[in-house]
Motif scaffolding. Structure first.
Motif, PDB file in Angstrom:
ATOM      1  N   MET A  91       1.334  -1.211   0.191  1.00  0.00           N
ATOM      2  CA  MET A  91       0.177   0.259   0.158  1.00  0.00           C
ATOM      3  C   MET A  91       1.140   1.561  -0.032  1.00  0.00           C
ATOM      4  SD  MET A  91      -3.297   0.644  -0.455  1.00  0.00           S
ATOM      5  CE  MET A  91      -4.377   0.024  -0.167  1.00  0.00           C
ATOM      6  N   THR A  92       1.640   1.053   0.359  1.00  0.00           N
ATOM      7  CA  THR A  92       2.606   1.951   0.740  1.00  0.00           C
ATOM      8  C   THR A  92       3.377   3.009  -0.768  1.00  0.00           C
ATOM      9  OG1 THR A  92       3.677   2.441   2.815  1.00  0.00           O
ATOM     10  CG2 THR A  92       5.343   3.137   1.964  1.00  0.00           C
ATOM     11  N   ALA A  93       3.622   1.472  -1.628  1.00  0.00           N
ATOM     12  CA  ALA A  93       3.888   1.642  -2.818  1.00  0.00           C
ATOM     13  C   ALA A  93       3.349   2.481  -3.711  1.00  0.00           C
ATOM     14  CB  ALA A  93       4.557   0.560  -3.725  1.00  0.00           C
ATOM     15  N   PHE A  94       1.908   2.197  -3.024  1.00  0.00           N
ATOM     16  CA  PHE A  94       0.404   2.575  -3.812  1.00  0.00           C
ATOM     17  C   PHE A  94       0.562   3.940  -4.276  1.00  0.00           C
ATOM     18  CE2 PHE A  94      -3.932   3.816  -3.848  1.00  0.00           C
ATOM     19  CZ  PHE A  94      -4.368   4.114  -5.535  1.00  0.00           C
ATOM     20  N   ALA A  95       0.949   4.832  -2.613  1.00  0.00           N
ATOM     21  CA  ALA A  95       0.716   5.889  -2.551  1.00  0.00           C
ATOM     22  C   ALA A  95       2.012   6.823  -2.893  1.00  0.00           C
ATOM     23  CB  ALA A  95       0.830   6.473  -1.087  1.00  0.00           C
ATOM     24  N   LEU A  96       3.523   6.085  -3.306  1.00  0.00           N
ATOM     25  CA  LEU A  96       4.302   6.410  -3.885  1.00  0.00           C
ATOM     26  C   LEU A  96       3.959   6.678  -5.315  1.00  0.00           C
ATOM     27  CD1 LEU A  96       7.306   5.431  -1.744  1.00  0.00           C
ATOM     28  CD2 LEU A  96       6.632   6.825  -1.443  1.00  0.00           C
ATOM     29  N   VAL A  97       3.528   5.400  -6.154  1.00  0.00           N
ATOM     30  CA  VAL A  97       3.157   5.549  -7.686  1.00  0.00           C
ATOM     31  C   VAL A  97       2.220   5.820  -7.835  1.00  0.00           C
ATOM     32  CG1 VAL A  97       2.563   3.444  -9.331  1.00  0.00           C
ATOM     33  CG2 VAL A  97       4.111   3.345  -7.937  1.00  0.00           C
ATOM     34  N   GLY A  98       1.340   6.805  -7.369  1.00  0.00           N
ATOM     35  CA  GLY A  98      -0.153   6.941  -7.763  1.00  0.00           C
ATOM     36  C   GLY A  98      -0.495   6.550  -8.922  1.00  0.00           C
ATOM     37  N   THR A  99      -1.770   7.042  -9.367  1.00  0.00           N
ATOM     38  CA  THR A  99      -2.008   6.613 -11.407  1.00  0.00           C
ATOM     39  C   THR A  99      -1.027   6.926 -12.067  1.00  0.00           C
ATOM     40  OG1 THR A  99      -3.214   8.059 -10.867  1.00  0.00           O
ATOM     41  CG2 THR A  99      -4.069   6.811  -9.562  1.00  0.00           C
ATOM     42  N   ALA A 107      -1.397  -3.608  -9.408  1.00  0.00           N
ATOM     43  CA  ALA A 107      -0.718  -4.581  -8.929  1.00  0.00           C
ATOM     44  C   ALA A 107       0.034  -4.118  -7.330  1.00  0.00           C
ATOM     45  CB  ALA A 107       0.703  -4.512  -9.682  1.00  0.00           C
ATOM     46  N   ALA A 108      -0.498  -3.229  -7.049  1.00  0.00           N
ATOM     47  CA  ALA A 108       0.136  -2.575  -5.245  1.00  0.00           C
ATOM     48  C   ALA A 108      -1.847  -2.691  -5.355  1.00  0.00           C
ATOM     49  CB  ALA A 108       0.372  -0.707  -5.641  1.00  0.00           C
ATOM     50  N   VAL A 109      -2.448  -2.339  -5.751  1.00  0.00           N
ATOM     51  CA  VAL A 109      -3.648  -2.319  -4.491  1.00  0.00           C
ATOM     52  C   VAL A 109      -3.675  -4.070  -4.358  1.00  0.00           C
ATOM     53  CG1 VAL A 109      -4.668  -0.442  -4.829  1.00  0.00           C
ATOM     54  CG2 VAL A 109      -5.393  -2.619  -6.114  1.00  0.00           C
ATOM     55  N   ALA A 110      -3.649  -4.816  -4.899  1.00  0.00           N
ATOM     56  CA  ALA A 110      -4.439  -6.242  -5.526  1.00  0.00           C
ATOM     57  C   ALA A 110      -2.924  -7.057  -4.161  1.00  0.00           C
ATOM     58  CB  ALA A 110      -3.859  -6.360  -7.370  1.00  0.00           C
ATOM     59  N   ALA A 111      -1.757  -6.195  -4.029  1.00  0.00           N
ATOM     60  CA  ALA A 111      -0.910  -6.840  -3.490  1.00  0.00           C
ATOM     61  C   ALA A 111      -1.266  -6.962  -2.030  1.00  0.00           C
ATOM     62  CB  ALA A 111       0.775  -5.881  -3.828  1.00  0.00           C
ATOM     63  N   ALA A 171      -1.916   9.620   4.433  1.00  0.00           N
ATOM     64  CA  ALA A 171      -2.776   8.874   4.708  1.00  0.00           C
ATOM     65  C   ALA A 171      -2.680   7.382   5.183  1.00  0.00           C
ATOM     66  CB  ALA A 171      -4.445   8.699   4.904  1.00  0.00           C
ATOM     67  N   LEU A 172      -3.015   7.289   3.372  1.00  0.00           N
ATOM     68  CA  LEU A 172      -2.186   5.469   3.251  1.00  0.00           C
ATOM     69  C   LEU A 172      -1.259   5.302   3.707  1.00  0.00           C
ATOM     70  CD1 LEU A 172      -3.450   5.503  -0.845  1.00  0.00           C
ATOM     71  CD2 LEU A 172      -4.126   4.256   1.092  1.00  0.00           C
ATOM     72  N   VAL A 173      -0.013   5.745   3.960  1.00  0.00           N
ATOM     73  CA  VAL A 173       1.290   4.978   4.486  1.00  0.00           C
ATOM     74  C   VAL A 173       0.618   5.727   6.660  1.00  0.00           C
ATOM     75  CG1 VAL A 173       3.548   5.591   5.226  1.00  0.00           C
ATOM     76  CG2 VAL A 173       2.458   6.024   2.861  1.00  0.00           C
TER      77      VAL A 173
END
Length: 362
Positions: A91-99, A107-111, A171-173
């Motif tokens: 989820m931290t990776a998703f917050a850093l990569v964004g959309t 892939a990040a939210v799935a993991a 917030a995500l992190v």
């Protein structure tokens, strides 16, 4: 009314297990809201936000029973903590990569969803080893459901506070770091370290070979769908009636209503078959959800949201008893995890459908 709950909380390890599980589940409980707000801040559409939240939910639905079965086979610490860390990192990776990269975002939210630790099922498996009497375990199930509603009341407000103070990314992190600390508190406790599942019959279906459990899961799919649709539709309502604060109060009101309903439900002893009682509770839940479609002004909408939540916690608490009655021996964590999975799948379908519907018809 409070005497039964106080007796449970005085039991050794009970408060630590309950609070640790509550904190550990915070990332999962707030994921859909946090994802929707983050995607919106990134300039994404409601459809994209709903799709990402749905992917997280589906991955979570797949991971919960698989990890639950591993817990039954390998014990809690070997599964719960590594899973919590991996989910937080994703989820931290998703917050850093964004959309910016949709492939990476999905892939990040799935993991993150796949690795979410089955703390709910783990706690319910621990209650019989912590509490000596069956009636205490039933009260603990009700208290467990109430505690979840505290989290669902505080969680949305916590997300909106983090967003207003810092950002949706922060917030995500932050929420995921806090979640890892909660999981650590649980798995380091003596009951979690020493718990072992009862011997189980080798069967590829595991807990799903129980017809009673399958019937329950089928029903709760639709309860989850109702809750999931509100996650996205509520954001749209808030955008037209006062912004994130209104949305946060709506979600908090749902949790507050469930908190009140669950407190009253768990304070008394119930006679008769829990399966019959559960049918009545689910019917009342549906009846109290219907007025939300009226979509009045913000104050009335928040009040209706609170009423809609009144029978949610009683339904969940009663469902725990039914799961415990129908789970095959040695599959208790997996069985409880399947309930979480079904609820999550329903919620994911609700969020996925609500996004396009909101954009098409409001």
């Amino acid at each position: 009314m409070a005497a039964g709950y106080a007796e449970i909380l005085r039991a050794r390890h009970a408060m630590r297990l309950l609070s640790g599980t509550l904190v550990g589940r915070l990332p999962n409980a707030t994921a859909a809201i946090a994802i929707v707000l983050f995607v919106r801040d990134e300039g994404g559409t409601y459809s994209l936000a709903g799709a990402l939240a749905a992917v997280y939910g589906v991955a979570n639905a797949v991971g919960q029973p698989l990890l639950g079965r591993l817990v039954d086979l390998r014990g809690q610490p070997r599964v719960q903590l590594p899973a919590a860390v991996l989910s937080a990192l994703a989820m931290t990776a998703f917050a850093l990569v964004g959309t910016g990269s949709l492939v990476a975002a999905y892939a990040a939210v799935a993991a993150a969803g796949l690795c979410t630790p089955p703390l709910e099922g783990g706690l319910r498996a621990l209650w019989p080893s912590v509490l000596p009497r069956a009636d205490q375990v039933h009260v603990a199930y009700a208290m467990d459901a109430i505690a979840q509603e505290v989290m669902f009341t505080v969680g949305p407000l916590l997300v909106t506070v983090c967003v207003s103070l810092w950002s949706a990314q922060a917030a995500l992190v932050v929420l995921n770091v806090v979640g890892v600390l909660g999981a650590l508190s649980v798995v380091m406790s003596a009951p979690s370290r020493t718990w072992r599942s009862a011997p189980r019959e080798a069967h590829w279906l595991g807990a799903l070979r129980s017809p009673g459990l399958l019937a329950l899961l089928s029903a709760f799919l639709f309860v989850g769908l109702a809750l999931g649709s509100i996650t996205v539709a509520g954001v749209s309502y808030g955008d037209e009636h006062g912004g994130d604060a209104v949305y946060g109060w709506m979600m908090a009101a749902l949790g507050l209503g469930a908190l009140v309903g669950g407190t009253v439900y768990g304070a008394r002893q119930w006679s008769g078959a829990p399966e019959r009682r559960l049918r009545g509770l689910v019917a009342l839940l549906a009846l109290f959800y219907a007025p939300l479609a009226l979509m009045p002004g913000p104050v009335a909408m928040v009040a209706l949201s609170a009423l809609a939540g009144v029978f949610l916690a009683p339904c969940i608490a009663c469902a725990f008893i039914v799961v415990d009655r129908h789970a095959p021996q040695g599959t208790v964590t997996e069985a409880f995890s399947w309930l979480v999975t079904t609820f999550t799948v329903g919620g994911s379908v609700g969020t996925a459908v609500a996004g396009p519907v909101v954009e098409w018809g409001g």
